[in-house]
Scaffold this motif. Structure first.
Motif, mmCIF file in Angstrom:
data_model
loop_
_atom_site.group_PDB
_atom_site.id
_atom_site.type_symbol
_atom_site.label_atom_id
_atom_site.label_comp_id
_atom_site.label_asym_id
_atom_site.label_seq_id
_atom_site.Cartn_x
_atom_site.Cartn_y
_atom_site.Cartn_z
ATOM 1 N N THR A 57 0.820 -1.213 0.000
ATOM 2 C CA THR A 57 0.000 0.000 0.000
ATOM 3 C C THR A 57 0.854 1.264 0.000
ATOM 4 O OG1 THR A 57 -1.658 -1.196 1.297
ATOM 5 C CG2 THR A 57 -1.859 1.200 1.209
ATOM 6 N N GLY A 58 0.439 2.225 -0.851
ATOM 7 C CA GLY A 58 1.036 3.555 -0.838
ATOM 8 C C GLY A 58 2.442 3.621 -1.410
ATOM 9 N N GLY A 59 2.955 4.874 -1.474
ATOM 10 C CA GLY A 59 4.311 5.098 -1.959
ATOM 11 C C GLY A 59 4.483 4.955 -3.449
ATOM 12 N N CYS A 60 3.395 5.016 -4.214
ATOM 13 C CA CYS A 60 3.484 4.836 -5.662
ATOM 14 C C CYS A 60 4.037 6.104 -6.324
ATOM 15 C CB CYS A 60 2.111 4.509 -6.229
ATOM 16 S SG CYS A 60 2.129 4.231 -8.026
ATOM 17 N N PRO A 61 4.964 5.981 -7.288
ATOM 18 C CA PRO A 61 5.553 7.157 -7.938
ATOM 19 C C PRO A 61 4.672 7.799 -9.003
ATOM 20 C CG PRO A 61 6.508 5.157 -8.854
ATOM 21 C CD PRO A 61 5.617 4.724 -7.725
ATOM 22 N N GLU A 62 3.545 7.184 -9.329
ATOM 23 C CA GLU A 62 2.675 7.730 -10.367
ATOM 24 C C GLU A 62 1.898 8.946 -9.853
ATOM 25 O OE1 GLU A 62 2.567 6.258 -13.568
ATOM 26 O OE2 GLU A 62 1.952 4.170 -13.312
ATOM 27 N N ASP A 63 1.242 9.665 -10.777
ATOM 28 C CA ASP A 63 0.482 10.858 -10.373
ATOM 29 C C ASP A 63 -0.995 10.763 -10.739
ATOM 30 O OD1 ASP A 63 0.525 11.180 -13.123
ATOM 31 O OD2 ASP A 63 1.243 13.256 -13.075
ATOM 32 N N CYS A 64 -1.554 9.559 -10.721
ATOM 33 C CA CYS A 64 -2.980 9.384 -11.017
ATOM 34 C C CYS A 64 -3.783 10.309 -10.098
ATOM 35 C CB CYS A 64 -3.387 7.936 -10.811
ATOM 36 S SG CYS A 64 -2.386 6.749 -11.743
ATOM 37 N N SER A 65 -4.553 11.209 -10.670
ATOM 38 C CA SER A 65 -5.187 12.292 -9.909
ATOM 39 C C SER A 65 -6.211 11.817 -8.896
ATOM 40 C CB SER A 65 -5.861 13.274 -10.879
ATOM 41 O OG SER A 65 -4.911 13.829 -11.750
ATOM 42 N N TYR A 66 -6.713 10.604 -9.074
ATOM 43 C CA TYR A 66 -7.763 10.077 -8.206
ATOM 44 C C TYR A 66 -7.209 9.245 -7.054
ATOM 45 C CZ TYR A 66 -6.594 6.122 -11.153
ATOM 46 O OH TYR A 66 -5.890 5.150 -11.840
ATOM 47 N N CYS A 67 -5.916 8.945 -7.084
ATOM 48 C CA CYS A 67 -5.383 7.887 -6.230
ATOM 49 C C CYS A 67 -4.686 8.406 -4.979
ATOM 50 C CB CYS A 67 -4.424 7.013 -7.026
ATOM 51 S SG CYS A 67 -3.841 5.583 -6.082
#
Length: 334
Positions: A57-67
């Protein structure tokens, strides 16, 4: 319109105009048509219960605006490393006992890397498969060789959502391209794994964007076996936190249209159920949804979700029953 729907059959030559005409049908006519298609291809009173567990869970480098799991946003979501294999298998056993026939494991990664963490996921897939559950993963972008490893371990399905239309995609995500998502889906197909791919409504997209997303799915050489339809979960700290709640009739229209153009597909009523009444969910089932996601502790990954016991009461009230995996011994006690 009658010419389009005169013969209920699987087809891959839909046009955007045809799907748009379906989406904009008078609501009751649309739901009636979708219900008729549903009954032609699926048991009328069965709903698959799929349990979704966040294994990282968490710490993802993406910038998905909903996430809320994107590292760059300031949310209340706690970062959690990859769970131990034994812990995941314990969750899977509990899910099966509770009535699930599909167990999905989600990791907040941008892409799969060939390392010890992936080796551990392979062990998880093998273990869940041995329990007699359909096992599904969503791990981010995937190469063809990685997909093959998952298939050999017993993976049944891989989830990789389109999220939205190709035209609107760049408004929501900049760290990954729409084509990257298509490439991963193609790699999954080549490995012989079934595809789970849908999207989210309520991102600020237009009706045209919703139709376009369905068009992409409905014109694939092989339709996804599973299509989740999600309503935006507005998470504090994300760029989309102030968008309005998705109207139930928008969900019903989206589900019904998906059911008509993807008749054999499992259409999954996914995120957003926590804000829907039992009556509103009943409309979605009538429109062709035949799967729901359950999560332990009343969560779906990192957002709120109805409690499983309440879902069971709802299914009983509606005359529905949990779908049992083929060749799987019944886990529902009468």
């Amino acid at each position: 319109m009658n010419a389009i729907l005169e013969t209920v059959k699987v087809r891959h030559d839909w046009t955007k105009q045809q799907i748009e005409q379906i989406y904009n049908m008078p609501l009751l006519e649309l739901v009636y048509t979708a219900a008729s298609v549903h009954r032609a291809y699926h048991p009328k009173n069965e709903v698959q219960i799929s349990t979704l567990l966040s294994i990282k869970t968490g710490g993802c480098p993406e910038d998905c605006s909903y996430c809320g799991q994107a590292a760059r946003y300031h949310t209340d979501i706690k970062v959690q490393r990859l769970l131990p294999t034994e812990t995941v298998l314990a969750h899977a056993k509990k899910a099966k006992q509770a009535g699930s026939s599909r167990f999905c494991m989600a990791a907040a990664w941008r892409e799969v890397r060939d390392n010890k963490d992936f080796d551990r996921v392979i062990d998880m897939v093998k273990g869940v498969n041995e329990l007699g559950l359909e096992v599904c993963c969503t791990l981010g972008m995937l190469t063809e060789s990685q997909a093959l490893r998952l298939q050999q371990a017993g993976l049944y399905a891989y989830n990789h959502n389109l999220d939205t239309s190709e035209e609107f995609y760049d408004e929501i995500i900049s760290t990954r391209k729409f084509d990257n998502r298509i490439n991963t889906i193609n790699n999954v197909r080549k490995a012989g794994i079934t595809v789970c791919s849908g999207g989210i409504i309520g991102l600020g997209e237009s009706t045209s964007d919703r139709v376009s997303m369905l068009l992409t799915l409905a014109t694939m050489d092989k339709h996804p076996e599973s299509v989740p339809i999600n309503a935006l979960a507005r998470i504090k700290g994300t760029p989309l936190e102030d968008l309005p709640k998705v109207e139930v009739w928008d969900m019903v229209r989206m589900i019904a249209t998906a059911r008509i153009v993807l008749p054999e597909t499992m259409v999954r009523l996914s995120a957003g159920r926590i804000e829907m009444s039992e009556v509103e969910q009943a409309w979605c089932f009538m429109a062709g949804a035949n799967s729901i996601f359950a999560g332990e502790n009343q969560t779906l990954l990192v957002t709120a979700n109805p409690a499983l016991n309440k879902d069971m009461v709802m299914l009983e009230n509606l005359g529905l029953k949990p779908m049992i995996k083929q060749n799987q011994e019944s886990f529902c006690q009468s």
